[in-house]
Design a protein around this motif. Sequence first.
Motif, PDB file in Angstrom:
ATOM      1  N   LEU A 174       0.826  -1.202   0.000  1.00  9.81           N
ATOM      2  CA  LEU A 174       0.000   0.000   0.000  1.00  9.81           C
ATOM      3  C   LEU A 174       0.869   1.265   0.000  1.00  9.81           C
ATOM      4  CD1 LEU A 174      -3.024  -0.037  -0.048  1.00  9.81           C
ATOM      5  CD2 LEU A 174      -3.062   0.271   2.415  1.00  9.81           C
ATOM      6  N   LEU A 175       1.943   1.240   0.787  1.00  5.40           N
ATOM      7  CA  LEU A 175       2.840   2.402   0.832  1.00  5.40           C
ATOM      8  C   LEU A 175       3.432   2.663  -0.554  1.00  5.40           C
ATOM      9  CD1 LEU A 175       4.413   4.518   2.637  1.00  5.40           C
ATOM     10  CD2 LEU A 175       6.282   2.875   2.582  1.00  5.40           C
ATOM     11  N   GLY A 176       3.920   1.611  -1.192  1.00  6.92           N
ATOM     12  CA  GLY A 176       4.490   1.765  -2.526  1.00  6.92           C
ATOM     13  C   GLY A 176       3.459   2.298  -3.503  1.00  6.92           C
ATOM     14  N   PHE A 177       2.238   1.800  -3.373  1.00  5.47           N
ATOM     15  CA  PHE A 177       1.176   2.208  -4.286  1.00  5.47           C
ATOM     16  C   PHE A 177       0.854   3.691  -4.140  1.00  5.47           C
ATOM     17  CE2 PHE A 177      -3.345   2.868  -5.179  1.00  5.47           C
ATOM     18  CZ  PHE A 177      -3.398   2.406  -6.476  1.00  5.47           C
ATOM     19  N   VAL A 178       0.856   4.174  -2.879  1.00  2.69           N
ATOM     20  CA  VAL A 178       0.531   5.585  -2.652  1.00  2.69           C
ATOM     21  C   VAL A 178       1.676   6.494  -3.107  1.00  2.69           C
ATOM     22  CG1 VAL A 178       0.067   7.301  -0.877  1.00  2.69           C
ATOM     23  CG2 VAL A 178      -1.065   5.100  -0.785  1.00  2.69           C
ATOM     24  N   LEU A 179       2.908   6.081  -2.781  1.00  2.00           N
ATOM     25  CA  LEU A 179       4.043   6.953  -3.092  1.00  2.00           C
ATOM     26  C   LEU A 179       4.473   6.848  -4.554  1.00  2.00           C
ATOM     27  CD1 LEU A 179       6.373   6.736   0.021  1.00  2.00           C
ATOM     28  CD2 LEU A 179       4.577   8.362  -0.505  1.00  2.00           C
ATOM     29  N   GLY A 180       4.212   5.704  -5.187  1.00  2.00           N
ATOM     30  CA  GLY A 180       4.715   5.468  -6.541  1.00  2.00           C
ATOM     31  C   GLY A 180       4.423   6.584  -7.521  1.00  2.00           C
ATOM     32  N   PRO A 181       3.145   6.907  -7.737  1.00  2.00           N
ATOM     33  CA  PRO A 181       2.833   7.952  -8.715  1.00  2.00           C
ATOM     34  C   PRO A 181       3.469   9.288  -8.350  1.00  2.00           C
ATOM     35  CG  PRO A 181       0.867   6.728  -8.124  1.00  2.00           C
ATOM     36  CD  PRO A 181       1.944   6.275  -7.193  1.00  2.00           C
ATOM     37  N   LEU A 182       3.570   9.576  -7.040  1.00  2.00           N
ATOM     38  CA  LEU A 182       4.164  10.850  -6.625  1.00  2.00           C
ATOM     39  C   LEU A 182       5.645  10.883  -6.958  1.00  2.00           C
ATOM     40  CD1 LEU A 182       2.327  11.080  -3.241  1.00  2.00           C
ATOM     41  CD2 LEU A 182       2.095  12.692  -5.108  1.00  2.00           C
ATOM     42  N   ILE A 183       6.335   9.773  -6.675  1.00  6.25           N
ATOM     43  CA  ILE A 183       7.761   9.725  -6.996  1.00  6.25           C
ATOM     44  C   ILE A 183       7.962   9.847  -8.494  1.00  6.25           C
ATOM     45  CG2 ILE A 183       9.810   8.253  -7.006  1.00  6.25           C
ATOM     46  CD1 ILE A 183       9.030   7.160  -4.418  1.00  6.25           C
ATOM     47  N   GLU A 184       7.184   9.066  -9.250  1.00  8.12           N
ATOM     48  CA  GLU A 184       7.386   9.062 -10.699  1.00  8.12           C
ATOM     49  C   GLU A 184       7.130  10.444 -11.304  1.00  8.12           C
ATOM     50  OE1 GLU A 184       4.922   6.483 -13.067  1.00  8.12           O
ATOM     51  OE2 GLU A 184       6.094   6.916 -14.846  1.00  8.12           O
ATOM     52  N   THR A 185       5.976  11.045 -10.993  1.00  7.10           N
ATOM     53  CA  THR A 185       5.684  12.334 -11.631  1.00  7.10           C
ATOM     54  C   THR A 185       6.687  13.396 -11.196  1.00  7.10           C
ATOM     55  OG1 THR A 185       4.047  12.709  -9.912  1.00  7.10           O
ATOM     56  CG2 THR A 185       3.210  12.034 -12.037  1.00  7.10           C
ATOM     57  N   ASN A 186       7.053  13.395  -9.912  1.00  9.31           N
ATOM     58  CA  ASN A 186       7.985  14.426  -9.454  1.00  9.31           C
ATOM     59  C   ASN A 186       9.384  14.232 -10.023  1.00  9.31           C
ATOM     60  OD1 ASN A 186       6.684  16.442  -7.684  1.00  9.31           O
ATOM     61  ND2 ASN A 186       6.023  14.612  -6.596  1.00  9.31           N
ATOM     62  N   LEU A 187       9.801  12.971 -10.111  1.00  9.06           N
ATOM     63  CA  LEU A 187      11.130  12.710 -10.676  1.00  9.06           C
ATOM     64  C   LEU A 187      11.180  13.147 -12.139  1.00  9.06           C
ATOM     65  CD1 LEU A 187      13.814  11.291  -9.829  1.00  9.06           C
ATOM     66  CD2 LEU A 187      12.972   9.299 -11.040  1.00  9.06           C
ATOM     67  N   ARG A 188      10.159  12.743 -12.885  1.00 12.24           N
ATOM     68  CA  ARG A 188      10.140  13.104 -14.305  1.00 12.24           C
ATOM     69  C   ARG A 188      10.027  14.612 -14.483  1.00 12.24           C
ATOM     70  NH1 ARG A 188       5.975   8.755 -16.778  1.00 12.24           N
ATOM     71  NH2 ARG A 188       6.364   9.810 -18.743  1.00 12.24           N
ATOM     72  N   ARG A 189       9.234  15.236 -13.623  1.00  4.91           N
ATOM     73  CA  ARG A 189       9.078  16.682 -13.702  1.00  4.91           C
ATOM     74  C   ARG A 189      10.401  17.373 -13.387  1.00  4.91           C
ATOM     75  NH1 ARG A 189       4.773  17.788  -9.855  1.00  4.91           N
ATOM     76  NH2 ARG A 189       3.463  16.679 -11.338  1.00  4.91           N
ATOM     77  N   ALA A 190      11.100  16.856 -12.369  1.00  2.00           N
ATOM     78  CA  ALA A 190      12.377  17.464 -11.988  1.00  2.00           C
ATOM     79  C   ALA A 190      13.358  17.410 -13.159  1.00  2.00           C
ATOM     80  CB  ALA A 190      12.951  16.738 -10.780  1.00  2.00           C
ATOM     81  N   PHE A 191      13.406  16.276 -13.846  1.00  2.00           N
ATOM     82  CA  PHE A 191      14.329  16.160 -14.984  1.00  2.00           C
ATOM     83  C   PHE A 191      13.888  17.024 -16.156  1.00  2.00           C
ATOM     84  CE2 PHE A 191      16.012  12.144 -13.086  1.00  2.00           C
ATOM     85  CZ  PHE A 191      17.323  12.559 -13.060  1.00  2.00           C
TER      86      PHE A 191
END
Lengths: 148, 325, 503
Positions: C438-455
Amino acid sequence: MQRDWPDLLGGLTLAALGAVAAVWALVHYDLGSLRQMGPGFFPAVLGAVLLALGLIVALPALRRAAPQPRIEVGVVVAVLAAILIFGLGLFYLGLAGATAAAVLVATLPAPRPGWRWRVALAIVVAALTVLVFSIGLQMTLPLWPRLP
Amino acid sequence: MTIALTRRAALACAVAFAAVPAVAQDTWPTGPVHVFVGFPAGSSPDILARIITDPLSQRLGQPVVIENRPGAGGVIGVQQMLVSAGDGHTFGTTINGPLTTAQRLMDDTGFDVAEDIAPVTLIATSPLVLAVSSDSDFTDVDSFVAAAGAEPEALTFGSVGQGSGAHLTAELFAAEAGVSMLHIPFTSYAEVTTSIMGGEIDSGFMAPSAALPHVEAGSMRMLGITSAEPFAQAPDVPVLAGQAGLPDDFRAELWNAFIAPADTDPAVIERLNTEINEILADPAVQEQLLAIGWQAAPGSPADLEERIATDTAMWGAVIDRVEAQ
Amino acid sequence: MTTWEGLLFGLGFALQPEVLVYCLLGVVLGTFVGVLPGIGAMAAISLLLPITFYITPEAALIMLAGVYYGAQYGGAVASILLRLPGTPQSAVTTLDGYPMARQGRAGVALFTAMASSFAGSVFGIVVLVLLAGWLSRAATAFGAADYAAMMFLGLVAASTIGASRPAKGFAMVTLGLLLGCVGTDVNSGVQRFTFGQTELLDGINLVALAMGLFGVAEVISNVRDPDRQGVAERLGLRSLMPRREDLRRMGWPILRGSAMGSFFGALPGTGSTLSSFLSYSMERRVARQPERFGNGAIEGVAGPESANNSAAITAFAPTLTLGIPGDPIMALMLGALVIHGVQPGPMMLEARPEMFWGLVASFGIGNLLLLILNLPLIGIWVAMLRIPFHLMYPAILVFLCLGVYSVRGLSFDIVAVAMIGLAGYLLTLARFSPALLLLGFVLGPLIETNLRRAFLISRGDPMVFFERPIAAGFVLASIALLLLSLWQAWRRRAGAGDEVSSG
């Protein structure tokens, strides 16, 4: 010849899932570049990591003993069937009907014999759901079975 | 379009002859009316729908129940309306996306706008404003476009996702102004706003009502608006059309419309159109709509049909350009 | 207006009989929907929204906010007694709360949850009053790279909690991250792993995932469990009350949890979930006997419960001072204001001081009401455990299905619950931790979008993670934590090896 079957099978399943996800992502979605990561980048990396972790979980389990859990097949089938009956029947049987049907099916594997308590429970729970969700929380749902 | 029209007319006739007695239009509605909204309760399209359905319920003498089915940019709401259709009491309100761009952007929306949906009326339109941080050097569109034209992707803009109204509007703006900007997708306007104020991205197209509070607080600036005329909610913001190399007919608006399943009795659609147009004529309703950033836009079913056609063509061309990049 | 004037003014407003009634109504309803599996604050607030048309915007906000934090209290009840968390943050509470209940200490666990929730809320209120402006500035100062680094730290810190082996924990987090990829990709519009199902375009329904993984799996495991058949022995009043030892153990976890929750709560996104997981992993790290965790450690309930409640309060800082909602529930509450013609934004604090100060005062009153309301209820909740399980589980199944259905009204989600439930049952049998999934599921989209946005924003330059001080701090902390964990694991393995050879 003893094995830690839960870890072995669980690890292998996860590894397989990871592999399928990674391959699917590589085939169907663009990987992109570091500057503009494509939709495939994350799933492909995560799939590969899951493949590795699954193997790390599974391989040591080959040489290790562990208690084997018992899968309650009857319970699994009855519980899942009850949920499906409720979900798919909600609009045809209505809230009361779907609840009663789901409760009857769900109680099948219960260790207490007799059918009277099952029927009584179905009626009580159906009344309770109508009271709480339809009247109390005002959810818009059909209450009774749809007449043909 | 004409083919679809004929098909719908034929279908409606068939239904009318086959099952619905001639008195149907006198007795309709016979029960609660359900209006599907593809956005969650409390969102702008939901509040807009409630502003319309409250008086509608009084006029029809039956409860009008809002059914929120959020998801996929409003597409789920339209789908669920079509799934529940068939009783003559199921309708929907939707933003422009599901009717104009979704067919292009999604693999499969599960419905065909021309075949499955009968337009009832446009409810309201909303322009977008080009917002920048007040810490930036941009004071008007000219300086913004000049900076954006210095080199490709010199400036960034935020949107609420690939293919969203904010994204396509910015791409249309960039193409007409002859510049190219770097698209930074977000998931909500709240994030876009924070990011502009924090100086992380340079600009973003957003609803005037979303930008106004921050403009008043001095943290944001609105450089221009995408409507043909100044917008009542933000009368000082100049229209973009005709500025900085943009054509005089530059216009991009979001809208909200009332729709019905294609097999709805034409008399019922007529009745709904009349009632909603009368509701929209009420100055109190117009004021309520304006307070949440929408300008009442009454009209006939044919007007909505034409709007769908022109916008589908306009945004289709923008999507072609984005995909070609 | 100074802080004290503001507070007095707010108390005066919130203590008006009419406002007080709405506050009470909100917290009672919140507790109630929190206890029902699956029905969360989100659904309850959506259902209440039309009612708020008829009351003043301040009263409406106070009532809806009451539902929001009241649901956090109620959510703990279902998590502790039945292992039925409605939200990811209450999933953390099940880790030790449920074992406590199985050991006959349900009353103590519930008391701990209530007391920690109250303490966390009070802490959050103090922080909100003193630091609201600072917290909102922090929220705007965080960029994409900072968020990505922060989420990464969260993952690293929490990945091993509740797992029997570290690799199994990491595997569950990774599976959760992968499941988080399902749906329309924000950056490209590509539909990933949706297989033509429009219901999956916005991803897997979080409530369906939580209910399937925990609720359905728990029901299946217990239907034939002999421990759950007989009527549980009558619990004396003494067993409901915490021992002095319990109280002593609660103090520091509550303080640490509240501090963590107050900070992360103010950041838009998922502060509440992140802070409860971080609080749990911190308590386990500082504990003298970390092996007690997962077997009914009271600190594992106290820390996360105080963290998620203080986060629930400070989440209002950006919402009220900037008009920028941090999560969908906050957006919904702002929507309620918009209905009343109140435009949320940075000017609202000055234009309508009764809104901010009235709400802050109502937080204090509402939490006090919740404590008074819930402490006597503990006896009743515990008595519920004496109902034979076979009479209870069919109702649990129906209730959780309706809870899932209430989120967006799609039967598809109920069918999904059945499939996720099967997976959850098998995972539980094989001792994989669903909480980490559940933790991975909640954080996953946030990590992905923020990482891609940062790059994207840095035009592909990875140095952005080291040049921004906030991001660099989180990255360094993650690396330090990883090294520490590896070292600890190595030492434990060496120690365990000695024990095995000597025994």
